[in-house]
Design a protein around this motif. Structure first.
Motif, PDB file in Angstrom:
ATOM      1  N   SER A 154       0.824  -1.197   0.000  1.00 15.84           N
ATOM      2  CA  SER A 154       0.000   0.000   0.000  1.00 15.84           C
ATOM      3  C   SER A 154       0.870   1.264   0.000  1.00 15.84           C
ATOM      4  O   SER A 154       0.572   2.235  -0.696  1.00 15.84           O
ATOM      5  N   TYR A 155       1.936   1.227   0.760  1.00 13.19           N
ATOM      6  CA  TYR A 155       2.826   2.395   0.891  1.00 13.19           C
ATOM      7  C   TYR A 155       3.553   2.684  -0.418  1.00 13.19           C
ATOM      8  O   TYR A 155       3.654   3.823  -0.859  1.00 13.19           O
ATOM      9  N   LEU A 156       4.058   1.629  -1.066  1.00 17.61           N
ATOM     10  CA  LEU A 156       4.846   1.821  -2.287  1.00 17.61           C
ATOM     11  C   LEU A 156       3.982   1.852  -3.545  1.00 17.61           C
ATOM     12  O   LEU A 156       4.371   2.387  -4.571  1.00 17.61           O
ATOM     13  N   SER A 157       2.809   1.221  -3.463  1.00 17.83           N
ATOM     14  CA  SER A 157       1.873   1.138  -4.583  1.00 17.83           C
ATOM     15  C   SER A 157       2.501   0.558  -5.861  1.00 17.83           C
ATOM     16  O   SER A 157       2.264   1.048  -6.959  1.00 17.83           O
ATOM     17  N   ILE A 158       3.314  -0.480  -5.676  1.00 17.14           N
ATOM     18  CA  ILE A 158       3.902  -1.192  -6.818  1.00 17.14           C
ATOM     19  C   ILE A 158       3.796  -2.692  -6.548  1.00 17.14           C
ATOM     20  O   ILE A 158       3.723  -3.101  -5.390  1.00 17.14           O
ATOM     21  N   PRO A 159       3.804  -3.521  -7.599  1.00 15.64           N
ATOM     22  CA  PRO A 159       3.808  -4.972  -7.365  1.00 15.64           C
ATOM     23  C   PRO A 159       5.085  -5.379  -6.628  1.00 15.64           C
ATOM     24  O   PRO A 159       6.160  -4.837  -6.901  1.00 15.64           O
ATOM     25  N   ILE A 160       4.951  -6.308  -5.696  1.00 14.85           N
ATOM     26  CA  ILE A 160       6.108  -6.763  -4.927  1.00 14.85           C
ATOM     27  C   ILE A 160       6.252  -8.268  -5.062  1.00 14.85           C
ATOM     28  O   ILE A 160       5.281  -9.019  -4.884  1.00 14.85           O
ATOM     29  N   LEU A 161       7.469  -8.680  -5.381  1.00 13.14           N
ATOM     30  CA  LEU A 161       7.786 -10.098  -5.497  1.00 13.14           C
ATOM     31  C   LEU A 161       8.491 -10.529  -4.218  1.00 13.14           C
ATOM     32  O   LEU A 161       9.475  -9.921  -3.806  1.00 13.14           O
ATOM     33  N   ILE A 162       7.947 -11.574  -3.583  1.00  9.21           N
ATOM     34  CA  ILE A 162       8.583 -12.128  -2.391  1.00  9.21           C
ATOM     35  C   ILE A 162       9.308 -13.394  -2.850  1.00  9.21           C
ATOM     36  O   ILE A 162       8.668 -14.347  -3.285  1.00  9.21           O
ATOM     37  N   ASN A 163      10.639 -13.377  -2.798  1.00  6.61           N
ATOM     38  CA  ASN A 163      11.403 -14.576  -3.153  1.00  6.61           C
ATOM     39  C   ASN A 163      11.516 -15.487  -1.947  1.00  6.61           C
ATOM     40  O   ASN A 163      11.487 -16.701  -2.050  1.00  6.61           O
ATOM     41  N   SER A 164      11.676 -14.864  -0.772  1.00  8.52           N
ATOM     42  CA  SER A 164      11.717 -15.581   0.505  1.00  8.52           C
ATOM     43  C   SER A 164      11.551 -14.510   1.572  1.00  8.52           C
ATOM     44  O   SER A 164      11.478 -13.317   1.250  1.00  8.52           O
ATOM     45  N   LYS A 165      11.519 -14.918   2.828  1.00 12.30           N
ATOM     46  CA  LYS A 165      11.325 -13.952   3.921  1.00 12.30           C
ATOM     47  C   LYS A 165      12.285 -12.775   3.847  1.00 12.30           C
ATOM     48  O   LYS A 165      11.931 -11.644   4.134  1.00 12.30           O
TER      49      LYS A 165
END
Length: 312
Positions: A154-165
């Motif tokens: 919400s803060y960055l408003s961009i798609p985020i990829l989680i590769n790992s923790k």
């Protein structure tokens, strides 16, 4: 006074799995949003939100005293604004798995954190992880335990990829195909879900060896494949993996699927008209759907409200 808008999010892939280091992919969903507001005439909803914010401010004060190296807030200004009647004016449905508390956390951090990491900086992995950690602590007030991912999105408003923790990065997702027949959609279950009890069922299940094994060999495997397929734009492989994932969820996450949707869930797998998966922690709220033919899915799910969020 009205603050900037913060949007809802959709975790396309990775619910529950990211607790155990699967990949995940989260995208902003601009259909819903919220902002901090002070206005003269306040409704019952605004008064209720104002009361929540007062309790939240006390929690944040405790958090910064307990963890001074992590984050600092201008608590005096926050409390003064709350006294003036500040509330969070939001169209994001609560308990629907689209990040209502995440948007609130982002708005508070944006306005009241001192020495904050801003969106305009060069967002290194270290900064992203620090933000995620801060947001995880801030959002724990609402859920008991939070990954910090919803507020980050919400803060960055961009798609985020989680590769790992410990490995997250901004993601470029394929642009949507206008007039494409394939779609990702939201299906309204008609009831709200509560995150905390769902997460505690999951944690309880994790104590069982067969469940842990299933999570690793099936759930995480298909989730990771879905993320890779989606980012590569390999639609054919994506639907194959989404179908497998839908099956694994139906077999192993029954308590997270509202009872009246068990049949509908199975119908999608049997007919290939659509495939359903959890949106957030489940238990109610939205269910996420994937279909290669949205018109077919609409016919198959007649009587239900489908909201398209992405077109293939």
């Amino acid at each position: 006074m009205k603050g900037p808008l913060f949007y809802s999010k959709i975790l396309l892939f990775g619910e529950y799995g990211i607790i155990k280091d699967s990949k995940g992919l989260s995208i902003p969903y601009n259909f819903y949003n919220g902002a901090l507001k002070v206005s003269e005439e306040s409704s019952a909803k605004a008064k209720e939100s104002n009361g929540h914010l007062a309790r939240y401010a006390a929690y944040l004060n405790e958090l910064q005293n307990k963890n001074p190296d992590l984050v600092h807030f201008d608590i005096d200004t926050l409390n003064a604004d709350i006294k003036k009647g500040m509330y969070f004016d939001s169209s994001i449905p609560q308990g629907y798995g689209v990040g209502s508390s995440g948007a609130l956390v982002a708005a508070i951090y944006d306005k009241y954190a001192t020495d904050k990491i801003t969106v305009l900086e060069n967002l290194t992995r270290e900064k992203l992880l620090k933000l995620k950690k801060i947001f995880g602590e801030m959002e724990s007030f609402f859920h008991g335990k939070s990954s910090g991912l919803d507020p980050l999105n919400s803060y960055l408003s961009i798609p985020i990829l989680i590769n790992s923790k410990d490995n997250i990065e901004p993601a470029g997702i394929p642009s949507q195909t206008q007039n494409g027949t394939g779609a990702v959609f939201l299906l309204d279950s008609g009831s709200t879900g509560d995150t905390a009890p769902m997460v505690s069922i999951f944690m309880e299940n994790m104590k069982q060896e067969p469940f842990r094994k299933m999570l690793k060999t099936k759930f995480v495997k298909h989730t990771d494949a879905c993320v890779d397929d989606f980012l590569k734009g390999d639609v054919k492989s994506l639907f194959k993996n989404v179908k497998s994932l839908s099956h694994v969820v139906l077999d192993n996450f029954k308590p997270m699927i509202p009872a009246k949707f068990h049949k509908l869930w199975k119908h999608g797998i049997d007919t290939n008209d659509y495939y359903l998966k959890l949106c957030g922690s489940g238990g109610g709220g939205y269910i996420l759907g994937f279909t290669e033919n949205i018109e077919k899915a609409r016919k198959s799910l007649k009587g239900y409200n489908l909201e398209v969020v992405y077109n293939f």
